[in-house]
Design an enzyme around this catalytic site. Structure first.
Site, PDB file in Angstrom:
ATOM      1  N   ARG A 110      47.163  24.684  30.967  1.00 32.56           N
ATOM      2  CA  ARG A 110      48.074  24.612  32.104  1.00 32.56           C
ATOM      3  C   ARG A 110      47.723  23.417  32.986  1.00 32.56           C
ATOM      4  NH1 ARG A 110      46.991  28.012  35.381  1.00 32.56           N
ATOM      5  NH2 ARG A 110      45.408  29.219  34.316  1.00 32.56           N
ATOM      6  N   TYR A 259      52.389  23.449  25.718  1.00 37.99           N
ATOM      7  CA  TYR A 259      51.340  24.464  25.829  1.00 37.99           C
ATOM      8  C   TYR A 259      51.914  25.745  26.450  1.00 37.99           C
ATOM      9  CZ  TYR A 259      47.601  27.321  27.498  1.00 37.99           C
ATOM     10  OH  TYR A 259      46.824  28.429  27.757  1.00 37.99           O
ATOM     11  N   GLY A 260      51.550  26.880  25.874  1.00 41.18           N
ATOM     12  CA  GLY A 260      52.141  28.164  26.235  1.00 41.18           C
ATOM     13  C   GLY A 260      52.239  28.446  27.725  1.00 41.18           C
ATOM     14  N   LYS A 268      53.643  32.986  32.875  1.00 39.06           N
ATOM     15  CA  LYS A 268      53.101  32.707  34.209  1.00 39.06           C
ATOM     16  C   LYS A 268      54.211  32.297  35.190  1.00 39.06           C
ATOM     17  CE  LYS A 268      48.811  33.103  32.546  1.00 39.06           C
ATOM     18  NZ  LYS A 268      47.941  34.238  32.784  1.00 39.06           N
ATOM     19  N   HIS A 288      48.542  39.315  38.189  1.00 39.18           N
ATOM     20  CA  HIS A 288      47.851  38.767  37.017  1.00 39.18           C
ATOM     21  C   HIS A 288      46.822  39.804  36.549  1.00 39.18           C
ATOM     22  CE1 HIS A 288      45.454  35.052  35.332  1.00 39.18           C
ATOM     23  NE2 HIS A 288      46.208  35.619  34.419  1.00 39.18           N
ATOM     24  N   SER A 310      42.183  33.454  34.615  1.00 40.29           N
ATOM     25  CA  SER A 310      42.367  33.083  33.220  1.00 40.29           C
ATOM     26  C   SER A 310      41.014  32.833  32.546  1.00 40.29           C
ATOM     27  CB  SER A 310      43.223  31.814  33.126  1.00 40.29           C
ATOM     28  OG  SER A 310      44.522  32.109  33.576  1.00 40.29           O
ATOM     29  N   CYS A 312      38.668  34.978  31.875  1.00 42.81           N
ATOM     30  CA  CYS A 312      37.562  35.732  32.477  1.00 42.81           C
ATOM     31  C   CYS A 312      37.499  37.173  32.001  1.00 42.81           C
ATOM     32  CB  CYS A 312      37.651  35.673  34.002  1.00 42.81           C
ATOM     33  SG  CYS A 312      37.364  34.024  34.642  1.00 42.81           S
ATOM     34  N   GLY A 313      38.174  37.487  30.915  1.00 45.04           N
ATOM     35  CA  GLY A 313      37.916  38.780  30.287  1.00 45.04           C
ATOM     36  C   GLY A 313      39.022  39.825  30.334  1.00 45.04           C
ATOM     37  N   ASP A 335      47.624  40.858  30.450  1.00 46.17           N
ATOM     38  CA  ASP A 335      47.706  39.669  31.309  1.00 46.17           C
ATOM     39  C   ASP A 335      48.503  39.887  32.596  1.00 46.17           C
ATOM     40  OD1 ASP A 335      46.933  36.886  31.588  1.00 46.17           O
ATOM     41  OD2 ASP A 335      49.028  36.360  31.275  1.00 46.17           O
ATOM     42  N   ASN A 428      40.365  26.312  24.891  1.00 50.36           N
ATOM     43  CA  ASN A 428      41.541  27.074  25.332  1.00 50.36           C
ATOM     44  C   ASN A 428      42.509  27.331  24.161  1.00 50.36           C
ATOM     45  OD1 ASN A 428      43.082  28.418  27.341  1.00 50.36           O
ATOM     46  ND2 ASN A 428      44.419  26.636  27.552  1.00 50.36           N
ATOM     47  N   SER A 429      41.962  27.349  22.944  1.00 48.34           N
ATOM     48  CA  SER A 429      42.832  27.659  21.806  1.00 48.34           C
ATOM     49  C   SER A 429      43.250  29.131  21.884  1.00 48.34           C
ATOM     50  CB  SER A 429      42.121  27.365  20.488  1.00 48.34           C
ATOM     51  OG  SER A 429      40.877  28.037  20.425  1.00 48.34           O
ATOM     52  N   ARG A 430      44.405  29.431  21.303  1.00 46.00           N
ATOM     53  CA  ARG A 430      45.027  30.739  21.558  1.00 46.00           C
ATOM     54  C   ARG A 430      45.569  31.380  20.299  1.00 46.00           C
ATOM     55  NH1 ARG A 430      45.234  32.484  27.237  1.00 46.00           N
ATOM     56  NH2 ARG A 430      44.256  30.723  28.297  1.00 46.00           N
ATOM     57  N   ARG A 461      34.056  35.292  37.250  1.00 51.18           N
ATOM     58  CA  ARG A 461      32.773  34.816  36.727  1.00 51.18           C
ATOM     59  C   ARG A 461      31.885  34.424  37.899  1.00 51.18           C
ATOM     60  NH1 ARG A 461      32.667  32.968  31.203  1.00 51.18           N
ATOM     61  NH2 ARG A 461      34.633  33.548  30.228  1.00 51.18           N
ATOM     62  N   GLY A 555      32.031  45.957  25.075  1.00 48.62           N
ATOM     63  CA  GLY A 555      32.066  47.424  24.964  1.00 48.62           C
ATOM     64  C   GLY A 555      31.180  48.137  25.976  1.00 48.62           C
ATOM     65  N   GLU A 556      30.125  47.455  26.403  1.00 49.99           N
ATOM     66  CA  GLU A 556      29.220  48.076  27.383  1.00 49.99           C
ATOM     67  C   GLU A 556      29.887  48.181  28.756  1.00 49.99           C
ATOM     68  OE1 GLU A 556      26.912  49.533  26.173  1.00 49.99           O
ATOM     69  OE2 GLU A 556      25.944  48.397  24.553  1.00 49.99           O
TER      70      GLU A 556
HETATM   71  N1  LIG Z   1      29.728  37.524  28.617  1.00 53.46           N
HETATM   72  C1  LIG Z   1      30.917  38.088  28.562  1.00 53.46           C
HETATM   73  N2  LIG Z   1      31.966  37.350  28.134  1.00 53.46           N
HETATM   74  C2  LIG Z   1      33.179  37.933  28.092  1.00 53.46           C
HETATM   75  C3  LIG Z   1      33.368  39.299  28.474  1.00 53.46           C
HETATM   76  N3  LIG Z   1      34.675  39.589  28.331  1.00 53.46           N
HETATM   77  C4  LIG Z   1      35.264  38.451  27.876  1.00 53.46           C
HETATM   78  N4  LIG Z   1      34.368  37.456  27.715  1.00 53.46           N
HETATM   79  C5  LIG Z   1      34.633  36.086  27.195  1.00 53.46           C
HETATM   80  O1  LIG Z   1      35.458  35.406  28.118  1.00 53.46           O
HETATM   81  C6  LIG Z   1      36.421  34.587  27.435  1.00 53.46           C
HETATM   82  C7  LIG Z   1      37.790  34.935  27.918  1.00 53.46           C
HETATM   83  O2  LIG Z   1      38.048  36.293  27.663  1.00 53.46           O
HETATM   84  P1  LIG Z   1      39.518  36.862  27.628  1.00 53.46           P
HETATM   85  O3  LIG Z   1      39.404  38.339  27.510  1.00 53.46           O
HETATM   86  O4  LIG Z   1      40.313  36.171  26.595  1.00 53.46           O
HETATM   87  O5  LIG Z   1      40.033  36.401  29.080  1.00 53.46           O
HETATM   88  P2  LIG Z   1      41.494  36.383  29.721  1.00 53.46           P
HETATM   89  O6  LIG Z   1      42.007  34.994  29.614  1.00 53.46           O
HETATM   90  O7  LIG Z   1      41.270  36.797  31.143  1.00 53.46           O
HETATM   91  O8  LIG Z   1      42.311  37.364  28.963  1.00 53.46           O
HETATM   92  C8  LIG Z   1      36.217  34.843  25.945  1.00 53.46           C
HETATM   93  O9  LIG Z   1      35.463  33.804  25.415  1.00 53.46           O
HETATM   94  C9  LIG Z   1      35.453  36.140  25.901  1.00 53.46           C
HETATM   95  O10 LIG Z   1      34.635  36.246  24.770  1.00 53.46           O
HETATM   96  C10 LIG Z   1      32.228  40.060  28.910  1.00 53.46           C
HETATM   97  O11 LIG Z   1      32.306  41.244  29.252  1.00 53.46           O
HETATM   98  N5  LIG Z   1      31.037  39.390  28.937  1.00 53.46           N
HETATM   99  C1  LIG Z   2      48.217  31.942  29.397  1.00 51.80           C
HETATM  100  C2  LIG Z   2      47.193  31.886  30.167  1.00 51.80           C
HETATM  101  O1  LIG Z   2      46.559  33.029  30.460  1.00 51.80           O
HETATM  102  P1  LIG Z   2      45.152  33.753  30.451  1.00 51.80           P
HETATM  103  O2  LIG Z   2      44.065  32.735  30.262  1.00 51.80           O
HETATM  104  O3  LIG Z   2      45.112  34.426  31.772  1.00 51.80           O
HETATM  105  O4  LIG Z   2      45.202  34.714  29.284  1.00 51.80           O
HETATM  106  C3  LIG Z   2      46.823  30.614  30.762  1.00 51.80           C
HETATM  107  O5  LIG Z   2      46.044  30.639  31.708  1.00 51.80           O
HETATM  108  O6  LIG Z   2      47.317  29.587  30.302  1.00 51.80           O
HETATM  109 MN   LIG Z   3      44.091  36.833  28.059  1.00 51.68          MN
END
Ligand SMILES: Nc1nc2c(ncn2[C@@H]2O[C@H](COP(=O)(O)OP(=O)(O)O)[C@@H](O)[C@H]2O)c(=O)[nH]1
Ligand SMILES: C=C(OP(=O)(O)O)C(=O)O
Ligand SMILES: [Mn+2]
Length: 649
Positions: A110, A259-260, A268, A288, A310, A312-313, A335, A428-430, A461, A555-556
């Site tokens: 983005r 880009y998506g 978004k 979000h 984005s 962050c998990g 999301d 940021n590959s998807r 984070r 999972g923890e």
């Molecule tokens: N250390 C750690 N990394 C995490 C955790 N959850 C997600 N990640 C990492 O954070 C990155 C983004 O996670 P994602 O779930 O795709 O984030 P989103 O963009 O908010 O959906 C990935 O590389 C994950 O492996 C977690 O609980 N601990």
């Molecule tokens: C699509 C996106 O979402 P997210 O990283 O929150 O999954 C983005 O930020 O480009």
């Molecule tokens: Mn996501």
């Protein structure tokens, strides 16, 4: 002579007569585009607003042909074939119906600095920053400048290309919480992705015929001003890329990027930026947030929504495999959440999306097995690496490919594990994959009335100072916690390095209107219910002195959810601290955890850190939000400051 073709029912690329003189295109041309018999009518029957929206943009963009998308398999197969011919995608024969797109390396994320909200006055869009300070809560553009930006870029931008008209629904077509959009685009990649990410095609056109309103979404990958497309398989115009929103007209205009996050305008741009402005008008929340269902060992099921910035998990939490025995997680969305209080004061959420556009790197059998069980059919991958056996690879999958496999990185170069200095997959590959393929998709994920939300989580984070979990004392304190969120920058946007940024509600890049007004809107939700969800803050990313994560995560994280559920049941397992409620000693269930957990450090609240945090937040509010900050938030900040000052050194 240009040739207009439109698509009919399920019959693929059917041509409906030729049109003469595209430049003077008017309603006549639509009258000549026959068909849509599946709709019991033809284009002449389309609602006048849609008709004129299409006409207007045909005149502006001057496409060679028009294709009205019906969302059928036949149509999709033809688009996939076309994209293969154009070199945009290659098949991944190791899996069923999976494809890999490699973008222009200048178009991978983005572009927040090129994203604007257009309103008559600047203060509708952003709070006025203090003199000499650069605003960091969105970018405003005047209506005049927006019109100029559009004309400069879109005039003739689809010459020689097909214009696709994509009717889509955000949310299940039958849900009263759903909204419709029309995306006009010259990118078959966007069409194929929108078909995964939204409900797209004829059922939506039918709803439009019944008079439904729609959000206008115009997109072009563009052509650089010198006319030279460097990478014909991924046309784009990075220099002039711009993402524009006009909330007053429910209108989005996106130019120059495929880009998506910039091009799948339902996501978004619509569901968050335009969505938040509609939500404000109509008295609900467009956020979000992931939505998950969690069933405890006793069999009680609840739903939780969580806002993390984005990368962050969110996707990982939404699909978590709980390590705590007896728990079950089901996924509603990963999301975006659209939430409103029903007449009983219950906050009900729908996931407006139909697929997952997830970050690939880090996703593996050990971190997110559910995602791995979701994504290897009917998936469009972008900027991941490929393997010589026709599969995909990214950082985190090292244990999942044999060492003799030849790997091609996201740019198309040979890549050697342990030797190459650059990542195999773009950070940021998807993957873009249908939600219904998720083995733990919640049975209620498409329920028109949405699912009842019991708790809201904020998180980011935070490598230092911020505990694994804490609970807000009440709604207003929870809104304050959302407002003061901060997180390290990630690869999801153009920010460089891992600097900790303010990211209120994980919405900083997605606010559709003034953040001060957004806060007032959140605070006002209190009036709508006697049964408000509880609010928590979580941080999976705290690090020790050696830079190692203190918490194993993934999972923890079920252990944290377990504590949260017990708090929802009013269990006496929390103690008050200056920042909120944290688990009482030994109340976080760590039974059977393999790692050595330094609980003390995980929950430590260093006074110095929190003094600095309060100062940073105060400075941020003062410089960025000023007079637009609701008094209640100032009150909360003063309270935190007082609490932190009274901490022991
Ligand atoms: N250390 C750690 N990394 C995490 C955790 N959850 C997600 N990640 C990492 O954070 C990155 C983004 O996670 P994602 O779930 O795709 O984030 P989103 O963009 O908010 O959906 C990935 O590389 C994950 O492996 C977690 O609980 N601990
Ligand atoms: C699509 C996106 O979402 P997210 O990283 O929150 O999954 C983005 O930020 O480009
Ligand atoms: Mn996501």
């Amino acid at each position: 002579m240009p040739n207009l073709s439109a698509i009919k029912g399920s019959s693929g690329f059917t041509e409906f007569g030729k049109f003469k003189g595209l430049a003077s295109c008017n309603v006549e041309f639509l009258n000549q585009v026959r068909g849509l018999s599946a709709l019991n009518g033809d284009l002449r029957d389309l609602p006048p607003k849609l008709k004129s929206y299409v006409e207007e943009n045909v005149r502006l963009c001057q496409p060679e042909t028009i294709h009205i998308c019906d969302g059928t398999d036949v149509e999709n197969s033809k688009l996939l074939k076309l994209m293969q011919q154009q070199g945009t995608i290659v098949p991944l024969p190791k899996y069923e119906n999976c494809w890999l797109a490699r973008t222009n390396p200048a178009d991978t994320a983005r572009v927040e600095s090129k994203t604007f909200i257009c309103t008559d006055t600047k203060s509708e869009t952003i709070p006025s920053p203090k003199a000499g300070v650069k605003g960091a809560l969105g970018n405003w553009m005047s209506p005049h400048d927006m019109d100029k930006a559009i004309n400069e870029r879109f005039t003739g931008c689809m010459r020689g290309r097909t214009m696709y008209i994509v009717p889509f629904s955000m949310g299940p077509v039958t849900s009263p919480l759903s909204k419709i959009g029309i995306e006009i685009t010259d990118s078959p990649y966007v069409v194929a992705s929108m078909r995964i990410m939204t409900r797209m095609g004829l059922p939506v056109l039918e709803k439009l015929l019944k008079g439904a309103e729609f959000v206008k979404c115009l997109h072009s990958v563009g052509t650089p001003s010198n006319g030279i497309i460097e990478n014909p398989s991924w046309p784009c115009d990075p220099e002039r890329t711009i993402i524009l929103h006009r909330p007053k007209n429910n209108e989005i205009v996106s130019y120059g990027s495929g880009y998506g996050g910039n091009s799948l305008l339902g996501k978004k741009c619509f569901a968050l930026r335009i969505g938040s402005t509609i939500a404000r008008r109509e008295g609900w929340l467009a956020e979000h947030m992931l939505i998950l269902g969690i069933t405890s060992p006793s069999g009680k099921k609840r739903y939780i929504a969580a806002a993390f910035p984005s990368a962050c998990g969110k996707t990982n939490l939404a699909m978590m495999t709980p390590s705590l025995p007896g728990y079950k997680i089901e996924c509603v969305g990963d999301d975006i959440a659209w939430m409103r209080f029903d007449k009983n004061g219950v906050l009900r959420a729908i996931n407006p999306e139909n697929g997952f556009f997830g970050v690939a790197p880090g996703t593996s059998r050990s971190s997110n097995p559910i995602a791995m069980d979701t994504i290897f059919k009917n998936t469009l991958f972008t900027n991941v690496a490929s393997t010589s056996d026709g599969g995909v690879f990214w950082e985190g999958m090292e244990k999942e490919v044999s060492s003799n496999m030849e790997i091609t990185d996201w740019r198309g170069n040979n890549w050697k594990m342990g030797q190459s200095k650059t990542p195999a997959a773009h950070p940021n590959s998807r993957f873009c994959t249908p939600a219904k393929q998720c083995p733990i998709i919640d049975p209620a994920w498409e329920h028109p009335e949405g699912v009842p939300i019991s708790a809201i989580l904020f998180g980011g984070r935070r490598p230092a100072g911020v505990p694994l979990v804490y609970e807000a004392r009440n709604w207003n304190h929870g809104v304050f916690i959302g407002a003061t969120m901060r997180s390290e920058a990630t690869a999801a946007a153009e920010h460089k390095g891992k600097v900790v940024m303010h990211d209120p509600f994980a919405m900083r890049p997605f606010f559709g209107y003034n953040f001060g007004d957004y806060l007032s809107h959140w605070l006002s939700m209190k009036e709508r219910s006697d049964n408000l969800p509880k609010i928590f803050h979580v941080n999976w990313f705290r690090k020790d002195a050696n830079g190692k994560f203190l918490w194993p995560g993934f999972g923890e994280n079920s252990r944290v959810l377990d504590w949260i559920l017990r708090r929802l049941d009013n269990e006496d397992c929390a103690r008050d601290t200056p920042i909120g409620l944290i688990p009482k000693e030994n109340s976080l269930n760590l039974e059977g955890i393999e790692e050595n957990i330094d609980v003390k450090e995980l929950f430590d609240l260093p006074k110095q850190f929190w003094m600095e945090e309060v100062d940073s937040v105060a400075k941020y509010f003062d410089e960025q939000v000023g007079d637009d900050l609701p008094k209640e938030i100032t009150k909360q900040l003063n309270e935190l400051k007082k609490n932190v000052q009274s901490m022991k050194d």
